[in-house]
Design an enzyme around this catalytic site. Structure first.
Site, PDB file in Angstrom:
ATOM      1  N   ARG A 121      -6.423  10.033  -0.402  1.00  0.00           N
ATOM      2  CA  ARG A 121      -6.159  10.491  -1.775  1.00  0.00           C
ATOM      3  C   ARG A 121      -7.474  10.600  -2.540  1.00  0.00           C
ATOM      4  O   ARG A 121      -7.643  11.469  -3.386  1.00  0.00           O
ATOM      5  CB  ARG A 121      -5.188   9.533  -2.471  1.00  0.00           C
ATOM      6  CG  ARG A 121      -3.740   9.757  -2.020  1.00  0.00           C
ATOM      7  CD  ARG A 121      -2.809   8.661  -2.494  1.00  0.00           C
ATOM      8  NE  ARG A 121      -3.058   7.420  -1.763  1.00  0.00           N
ATOM      9  CZ  ARG A 121      -3.124   6.213  -2.308  1.00  0.00           C
ATOM     10  NH1 ARG A 121      -2.944   6.067  -3.599  1.00  0.00           N
ATOM     11  NH2 ARG A 121      -3.356   5.143  -1.565  1.00  0.00           N
ATOM     12  N   HIS A 125       0.852  -1.196   0.000  1.00  0.00           N
ATOM     13  CA  HIS A 125       0.000   0.000   0.000  1.00  0.00           C
ATOM     14  C   HIS A 125       0.884   1.240   0.000  1.00  0.00           C
ATOM     15  O   HIS A 125       1.861   1.297   0.753  1.00  0.00           O
ATOM     16  CB  HIS A 125      -0.898  -0.020   1.247  1.00  0.00           C
ATOM     17  CG  HIS A 125      -2.023   0.953   1.183  1.00  0.00           C
ATOM     18  ND1 HIS A 125      -1.831   2.311   1.272  1.00  0.00           N
ATOM     19  CD2 HIS A 125      -3.357   0.764   1.031  1.00  0.00           C
ATOM     20  CE1 HIS A 125      -3.012   2.917   1.172  1.00  0.00           C
ATOM     21  NE2 HIS A 125      -3.950   1.997   1.023  1.00  0.00           N
TER      22      HIS A 125
END
Ligand SMILES: Cc1cc2nc3c(=O)[nH]c(=O)nc-3n(C[C@H](O)[C@H](O)[C@H](O)COP(=O)(O)OP(=O)(O)OC[C@H]3O[C@@H](n4cnc5c(N)ncnc54)[C@H](O)[C@@H]3O)c2cc1C
Length: 561
Positions: free
Chosen positions: A244, A228
């Site tokens: 994000r 990740h």
């Protein structure tokens, strides 16, 4: 019990409800080494993918998933998955899941990496926590579900290659018990605790995968581990991709949004394999920031403003302040790639059936071929819900048409001797924590994002040496009740097998696909490698075989974002 489910995460709880719903005559048991709502699933933060809005479509979700998988997913399974996911969201809504809402009261959805439509349903940034409490609340309402909390499964019993039972330790008493079942579902979660810098709970040690592997059931596509992009430095705790999705930027030491060089269109919302590789390249080429815990990059949320951060990402703000020492409202958050998810797992088909009659697998411990070489964020919790439900239903139907078989007392006694005399009673001089740390160092140094044949070879040799050293283990605490040292030793045995399978698969796969980035084979090779890896247990190490993938609509194409 008619149906025994190992695991009380999202997949296990969903399976229990589905099995109990088939008939109130089905006697369902859920065994979990943890109290259910301490299962790793409560950590899921960002959301759960499903097509709910006009403008989105099943084909679009399926295409995003297939492209994200670097074309290794089985497309028939993906098509089924995307059609079932919306029903699960609505069902959770009816069961009381407190989804975040739009102004007009609909389930809200946010953008997420690799998805070309905002389809991640979310409950702030604590989606898994709320899904788990909803499912657990629902499951406890059924009279035909019994929970065995803090019971640890050690082995699977097969008779004539049919799954018939399990051996378990009741941790409170430190006693071994056997369970007889007509159908067994493994829902034991992932195994990325073979790494040190990881977003995983300490309890994610892949037990179910290793247990069935040791019993002769193949594991599939284990070389594909997801890294990740935003593990918080220094702990590795996850900063959700939802940050994000809400508009956060990734920046390097020069303050540049470096994703423009790697995925100019999707930028920070490219799939995880691409963003994690980009971050690693930035660091390797000297554009990382320097800190006391090594080089890192930064996630900048400041432009989102305090109000939005508090509303959409309250957990992230709290975690960043308490465990990263920075307030995202005022400063960028230090991050780097962390081991996060296992695309591989127990070989099972679209009905969650493994090659062993009576044995099913669902959730992260399974490999049903939805995610191929790289999973899209928010597709795992949907997978757990969709295929947890399938597993529960299939296992219950199987149980209705089967009868109990006798368990071999010899096998149960042999397992009791292995655990209590062999491991707990061993007077060797090796320590579990030392071997475990060594394993994690090897995996982090040689089986990380970028891989090379010589390093994989050396890692395989070192892991095999650790397996030999494990024979000479000593658990200091010799008492029976709640012996966490014994549990750690059993988990170490599981993870070493899984590390070995991961490396063997990675070494054999001489191509660059999804999360498996071979620097010595820098291209995807569809001619030779459009296939799934199966790993079978042998005493000498895994034996690998391959099976074809299923393509329905989308032939492999270039993967640009
Ligand atoms: C920090 C983090 C955030 C994430 N966020 C998201 C997200 O927003 N959206 C998304 O889709 N995915 C997300 N994921 C991935 C997702 O959370 C997991 O893939 C998913 O929750 C796994 O659920 P599961 O039911 O398969 O297993 P788990 O939740 O891991 O449950 C495993 C169960 O098995 C039991 N068990 C294990 N071994 C034994 C044994 N030997 N004996 C008895 N019981 C045993 C455990 O007690 C537990 O109950 C995230 C992952 C991480 C690490």
């Amino acid at each position: 019990h008619d149906v025994v489910i190992v695991g009380a995460g999202i997949a296990g709880l969903r399976a229990a409800i589905a099995a109990a719903e088939v008939s109130n005559k089905i006697d369902v048991a859920v065994i979990s080494k943890l109290y259910p709502v301490r299962s790793h699933s409560v950590c899921a933060q960002g959301g759960t993918a499903a097509v709910l809005r006009e403008g989105d479509s099943y084909d679009l979700h399926a295409w995003d998933t297939v492209k994200g998988s670097d074309f290794l997913a089985d497309q028939d399974v993906v098509e089924f998955f995307v059609r079932q996911a919306p029903k699960e969201m609505i069902m959770l809504d009816h069961w009381g899941c407190p989804w975040s809402r739009t102004d007009d009261g609909k389930i809200n959805q946010r953008p997420f990496g690799g998805h070309s439509f905002p389809r991640a349903c979310f409950a702030a940034d604590m989606t898994g926590f709320h899904e788990m409490h909803t499912l657990y609340g629902k499951a406890t309402a059924y009279d035909n579900i019994t929970f065995y909390d803090e019971w640890f499964v050690t082995s699977l019993i097969l008779e004539d290659n049919v799954a018939t039972g399990l051996t378990t330790i009741e941790l409170k008493a430190g006693e071994m018990h056997a369970f007889r079942a007509k159908a067994i579902i493994m829902a034991t979660g992932g195994y990325a605790r073979i790494y040190e810098f990881t977003t995983f709970s300490h309890t994610s040690t892949g037990d179910g995968m290793a247990i069935v592997y040791q019993a002769g059931v193949p594991l599939k596509d284990m070389e594909f581990i997801q890294f990740h992009p935003t593990g918080l430095v220094p702990s590795g705790i996850l900063i959700t991709g939802g940050a994000r999705g809400e508009g956060g930027y990734l920046i390097n030491a020069k303050g540049e949004r470096f994703m423009k060089r790697y995925a100019p269109e999707k930028m920070e919302l490219a799939p995880r394999d691409i963003v994690s590789r980009a971050e690693t390249t930035e660091i390797q080429e000297g554009r990382g920031l320097e800190g006391p815990y090594g080089p890192y990059l930064a996630l900048d949320l400041r432009h989102l403003g305090e109000e939005k951060i508090n509303e959409r990402l309250p957990l992230i703000r709290d975690v960043a302040i308490k465990l990263g020492g920075v307030d995202p409202v005022k400063e960028p958050v230090p991050i780097r790639p962390a081991a996060h998810y296992s695309m591989g797992g127990i070989h099972a088909n679209i009905k969650t059936e493994t090659p062993v009659p009576g044995l099913y697998a669902a959730g992260e411990c399974s490999c049903l071929n939805v995610h191929g070489a790289n999973r899209l964020g928010t597709n795992s919790t949907s997978d757990c819900l969709v295929f947890g439900a399938v597993a529960g239903e299939e296992a219950a139907k199987h149980a209705l048409s089967s009868s109990f078989r006798e368990l071999s007392h010899e096998k149960i006694l042999a397992e009791e001797r292995r655990v209590f005399d062999g491991i707990l009673g061993s007077e060797g001089d090796e320590r579990v924590s030392v071997i475990r740390d060594e394993m994690r160092r090897i995996m982090s140094e040689k089986v990380w994002i970028f891989r090379k044949g010589d390093e994989l070879n050396s890692a395989l040799k070192e892991i095999r040496e650790l397996k030999e050293r494990l024979e000479n283990i000593r658990v200091e605490d010799k008492s029976r009740p709640f012996n966490t040292g014994l549990v750690a030793a059993l988990q170490l045995d599981f993870t070493l097998d899984l590390a070995e399978v991961t490396i063997a698969g990675a070494l054999a796969r001489t191509e660059f696909r999804g999360a498996h980035s071979r620097l010595d084979y820098p291209k995807r090779d569809d001619e030779n490698w459009l296939k799934h890896t199966l790993a079978y247990y042998t005493r000498a190490g895994p034996r690998l075989e391959y099976i074809p993938i299923t393509i329905t609509k989308w032939p492999p194409a270039a993967r640009a974002y």
